[in-house]
Design an enzyme around this catalytic site. Sequence first.
Site, PDB file in Angstrom:
ATOM      1  N   CYS A   2       0.806  -1.229   0.000  1.00  0.00           N
ATOM      2  CA  CYS A   2       0.000   0.000   0.000  1.00  0.00           C
ATOM      3  C   CYS A   2       0.840   1.281   0.000  1.00  0.00           C
ATOM      4  O   CYS A   2       1.961   1.303   0.493  1.00  0.00           O
ATOM      5  CB  CYS A   2      -0.883   0.028   1.233  1.00  0.00           C
ATOM      6  SG  CYS A   2      -1.842  -1.465   1.427  1.00  0.00           S
ATOM      7  N   ARG A  27       5.457  -0.079  -5.913  1.00  0.00           N
ATOM      8  CA  ARG A  27       5.241  -0.919  -4.742  1.00  0.00           C
ATOM      9  C   ARG A  27       4.233  -2.026  -5.021  1.00  0.00           C
ATOM     10  O   ARG A  27       4.129  -2.971  -4.267  1.00  0.00           O
ATOM     11  CB  ARG A  27       4.735  -0.071  -3.571  1.00  0.00           C
ATOM     12  CG  ARG A  27       5.605   1.128  -3.257  1.00  0.00           C
ATOM     13  CD  ARG A  27       5.286   1.645  -1.886  1.00  0.00           C
ATOM     14  NE  ARG A  27       5.572   0.644  -0.883  1.00  0.00           N
ATOM     15  CZ  ARG A  27       6.774   0.401  -0.408  1.00  0.00           C
ATOM     16  NH1 ARG A  27       7.789   1.097  -0.808  1.00  0.00           N
ATOM     17  NH2 ARG A  27       6.952  -0.541   0.489  1.00  0.00           N
ATOM     18  N   TRP A  74      -3.012  -2.762  -1.469  1.00  0.00           N
ATOM     19  CA  TRP A  74      -2.663  -4.151  -1.774  1.00  0.00           C
ATOM     20  C   TRP A  74      -3.546  -4.964  -0.847  1.00  0.00           C
ATOM     21  O   TRP A  74      -3.389  -4.916   0.373  1.00  0.00           O
ATOM     22  CB  TRP A  74      -1.174  -4.383  -1.486  1.00  0.00           C
ATOM     23  CG  TRP A  74      -0.748  -5.762  -1.832  1.00  0.00           C
ATOM     24  CD1 TRP A  74      -0.737  -6.856  -1.020  1.00  0.00           C
ATOM     25  CD2 TRP A  74      -0.266  -6.204  -3.099  1.00  0.00           C
ATOM     26  NE1 TRP A  74      -0.291  -7.941  -1.709  1.00  0.00           N
ATOM     27  CE2 TRP A  74       0.007  -7.574  -2.983  1.00  0.00           C
ATOM     28  CE3 TRP A  74      -0.047  -5.570  -4.321  1.00  0.00           C
ATOM     29  CZ2 TRP A  74       0.495  -8.333  -4.042  1.00  0.00           C
ATOM     30  CZ3 TRP A  74       0.439  -6.340  -5.365  1.00  0.00           C
ATOM     31  CH2 TRP A  74       0.709  -7.692  -5.224  1.00  0.00           C
ATOM     32  N   ASN A 100      -2.205   1.905   6.078  1.00  0.00           N
ATOM     33  CA  ASN A 100      -1.316   0.795   5.723  1.00  0.00           C
ATOM     34  C   ASN A 100      -1.143  -0.066   6.957  1.00  0.00           C
ATOM     35  O   ASN A 100      -0.930   0.461   8.052  1.00  0.00           O
ATOM     36  CB  ASN A 100       0.073   1.309   5.323  1.00  0.00           C
ATOM     37  CG  ASN A 100       0.051   1.987   3.975  1.00  0.00           C
ATOM     38  OD1 ASN A 100      -0.937   1.921   3.261  1.00  0.00           O
ATOM     39  ND2 ASN A 100       1.148   2.650   3.646  1.00  0.00           N
ATOM     40  N   GLY A 101      -1.157  -1.373   6.789  1.00  0.00           N
ATOM     41  CA  GLY A 101      -0.970  -2.264   7.935  1.00  0.00           C
ATOM     42  C   GLY A 101      -2.209  -3.105   8.154  1.00  0.00           C
ATOM     43  O   GLY A 101      -3.131  -3.096   7.335  1.00  0.00           O
ATOM     44  N   GLU A 487      22.817 -18.656   6.817  1.00  0.00           N
ATOM     45  CA  GLU A 487      22.367 -17.364   6.298  1.00  0.00           C
ATOM     46  C   GLU A 487      23.074 -16.209   7.026  1.00  0.00           C
ATOM     47  O   GLU A 487      23.478 -15.223   6.411  1.00  0.00           O
ATOM     48  CB  GLU A 487      20.836 -17.268   6.423  1.00  0.00           C
ATOM     49  CG  GLU A 487      20.211 -15.985   5.931  1.00  0.00           C
ATOM     50  CD  GLU A 487      20.524 -15.615   4.481  1.00  0.00           C
ATOM     51  OE1 GLU A 487      21.075 -16.450   3.736  1.00  0.00           O
ATOM     52  OE2 GLU A 487      20.244 -14.467   4.104  1.00  0.00           O
ATOM     53  N   LYS A 491      25.406 -13.491   5.116  1.00  0.00           N
ATOM     54  CA  LYS A 491      25.166 -12.041   5.176  1.00  0.00           C
ATOM     55  C   LYS A 491      26.451 -11.329   5.565  1.00  0.00           C
ATOM     56  O   LYS A 491      26.811 -10.311   4.992  1.00  0.00           O
ATOM     57  CB  LYS A 491      24.080 -11.682   6.201  1.00  0.00           C
ATOM     58  CG  LYS A 491      22.660 -11.994   5.829  1.00  0.00           C
ATOM     59  CD  LYS A 491      22.079 -11.153   4.730  1.00  0.00           C
ATOM     60  CE  LYS A 491      22.293 -11.718   3.380  1.00  0.00           C
ATOM     61  NZ  LYS A 491      21.410 -12.639   2.781  1.00  0.00           N
ATOM     62  N   GLU A 494      29.285 -11.503   2.717  1.00  0.00           N
ATOM     63  CA  GLU A 494      29.075 -10.816   1.443  1.00  0.00           C
ATOM     64  C   GLU A 494      29.123  -9.292   1.560  1.00  0.00           C
ATOM     65  O   GLU A 494      29.491  -8.623   0.613  1.00  0.00           O
ATOM     66  CB  GLU A 494      27.782 -11.272   0.759  1.00  0.00           C
ATOM     67  CG  GLU A 494      26.518 -10.873   1.460  1.00  0.00           C
ATOM     68  CD  GLU A 494      25.273 -11.416   0.766  1.00  0.00           C
ATOM     69  OE1 GLU A 494      25.278 -11.568  -0.447  1.00  0.00           O
ATOM     70  OE2 GLU A 494      24.289 -11.665   1.483  1.00  0.00           O
ATOM     71  N   HIS A 510      33.830 -32.686  14.861  1.00  0.00           N
ATOM     72  CA  HIS A 510      34.480 -33.460  13.799  1.00  0.00           C
ATOM     73  C   HIS A 510      35.509 -32.636  13.035  1.00  0.00           C
ATOM     74  O   HIS A 510      35.884 -33.010  11.926  1.00  0.00           O
ATOM     75  CB  HIS A 510      33.416 -34.027  12.854  1.00  0.00           C
ATOM     76  CG  HIS A 510      32.447 -34.924  13.553  1.00  0.00           C
ATOM     77  ND1 HIS A 510      32.806 -36.162  14.052  1.00  0.00           N
ATOM     78  CD2 HIS A 510      31.152 -34.756  13.908  1.00  0.00           C
ATOM     79  CE1 HIS A 510      31.759 -36.715  14.649  1.00  0.00           C
ATOM     80  NE2 HIS A 510      30.745 -35.873  14.587  1.00  0.00           N
ATOM     81  N   LYS A 609      22.863  -8.254  -8.173  1.00  0.00           N
ATOM     82  CA  LYS A 609      21.567  -8.567  -7.569  1.00  0.00           C
ATOM     83  C   LYS A 609      20.921  -9.760  -8.257  1.00  0.00           C
ATOM     84  O   LYS A 609      20.257 -10.563  -7.641  1.00  0.00           O
ATOM     85  CB  LYS A 609      20.663  -7.324  -7.653  1.00  0.00           C
ATOM     86  CG  LYS A 609      19.325  -7.487  -6.946  1.00  0.00           C
ATOM     87  CD  LYS A 609      19.501  -7.630  -5.445  1.00  0.00           C
ATOM     88  CE  LYS A 609      18.230  -7.990  -4.725  1.00  0.00           C
ATOM     89  NZ  LYS A 609      18.509  -8.635  -3.425  1.00  0.00           N
TER      90      LYS A 609
END
Length: 614
Positions: A2, A27, A74, A100-101, A487, A491, A494, A510, A609
């Site tokens: 929204c 958006r 939305w 919004n929300g 992950e 992050k 990179e 191990h 990207k």
Amino acid sequence: MCGIVGYIGPRDATPIILNGLKRLEYRGYDSAGLAVLQNSHIEVRRDAGKLARLASLVEESPVHGQVGIGHTRWATHGEPTARNAHPHLGMTGEVVVVHNGIVENFLELRDELKAEGAIFKSDTDTEVIVHLVERYLSSKIGLAEAARLAFSHLKGAHGIVVLSSREPDKIVAARIGNAGGVVVGVGEGEMFIASDLPAILEHTRQVVFLESHQMAVVTRQGLKLMTLGGKPLRYNVHSVAYDPVAAEKGEYRHFMQKEIHEQVRSLTDTIAGRVDFDNGHNICLPELNLTAELAKNIQKIFITACGTASHAGMVGKVLIEHIARIPVEVDIASEFRYRDPIVDKNSVVLAISQSGETADTLAAMEEARRKGATLWSIVNAIGSQAMRIADGYISMQSGPEIGVASTKAYTAPLVDLYMLAILLGDLRGTLDARAHRRLTADLRLVPDLVGRCLDREAAVEKVARVLVNTSHCLYLGRGINMPTAYEGALKLKEISYIHAEGYPAGEMKHGPIALIDRSMPVVVIAPRDPWYEKMISQIEQTKARGGLVIALATDGDESIAGLADHVLWVPETPWLLSPVTTVIPLQMLAYHIAALRGLDVDQPRNLAKSVTVE
Ligand code: F6R
């Protein structure tokens, strides 16, 4: 997702609002509307569809006035139809709201308001807000105070703008939590309001950003800022450069930081419309084209993806195997495409991709197609190849992700995979009604839990300062949070160029344990999930060898607080959803370390990207 635009000043509000909304088109939205004060009367024009439809409505039935608000919606609660499009007018016709929300307690509020005589004209959660404002607005209580009292009832995260014909000289705006921003643009004798900077930058570069739990009463001459408790606040007017790219960053230093903070909004949108909370809590993923027959015939699911998306897939394996009891293999797409996997017509190959254009992922999909598998995808970029070539897809609802390091396009597929696992469990009969209800009810907690993680950014930044000069870092996790370790490490490496490894904690003994000494910080992911006890002993083993432990733990966990050197806290989260919250502090940690090192966070060296080559 929204968008909001508002205007008060000497000019005609309608074209300003329409242009502003146009700038927020990127958006994504499915209906649009505006409300303008015309001769002391609120006129609303709204409809399903694109802005061109709204523009032609306005052409057919013109509306002119110097105060107005507009919205692109939305759909969350209620279909994308004219009656559900914003703005929402109250019963008196004197108050109008855009929002919004999600009003998390809207069912409760709607019942309460109906009992008081309110008549609802839409299926939206937003409509409760306008009825609440009308409840308080009287000869004694003005618009600002009525709105403030109304906001105090709302649970969830919100951006709200309210207008009333009773007080045509003002617009009230508020921000509660992280459902996107609210920014007030300061002009000469005119003021602007928007959810995002690009909507107003052609008019002014002087802006005031609302923080969470603040509201602004905006008049032609300026604004008054206050807390939602009614306490007046001083504010800073920021000057922003007219750089459309910088503009989209809003109040954040980098896109990555903005996108980390957008996760309350993107996850709200991910869940919205997919679970029928009013009616049996059914999961609804229509674009997947999943029939009961197909669900029963699946013998194996292969999840294929690259990088961050593959980590989401690893969480998906645990979810689908646990909830739907279907065997799942996770394959890095660049491996899957060449290893001649045993895939046939009873297999589903599920590709996950933010861009939907990653060469290896597309090649893996083609390989699966050749072998006769059913092809699904979870994709962010609408209309991308991974969406087009699949037999069925789930669209991520994350909105554009600009920072090269993926953040919001990691957490959205986690929730998509959770919903998919439930749907498969339902169709295959592995979930009874009680378990279904519990799992779906837990989904409602996600946006708030993520918001609470984001609120702790300052504490995460302190830990970032401890790690800023390290050369190596080890991330350990187990079970459903093993991919969180991968992950977190990805992050960090990179964007900060610090060597970081994610490792399954049980594998430490191990080999990698040999690396532990004071110069090797170890991030141990130890929320209260079924692997918790194992992770505690991991912390102990690391400490016994002199390692520096940064633990990620659940609020109130005294044992970990006593053991670790530093703790990143997360709120208690149902364990199947815990990867959604545990990754947030790790995203913020990587972000702050890279920012402190002065690096180009959004465009790290050597990375693109969208990796459209092999
Ligand atoms: C990491 C990152 C990459 C991507 C990978 C796949 O932050 O962004 O690892 O996740 O290149 O990209 P998509 O999801 O577009 O297929």
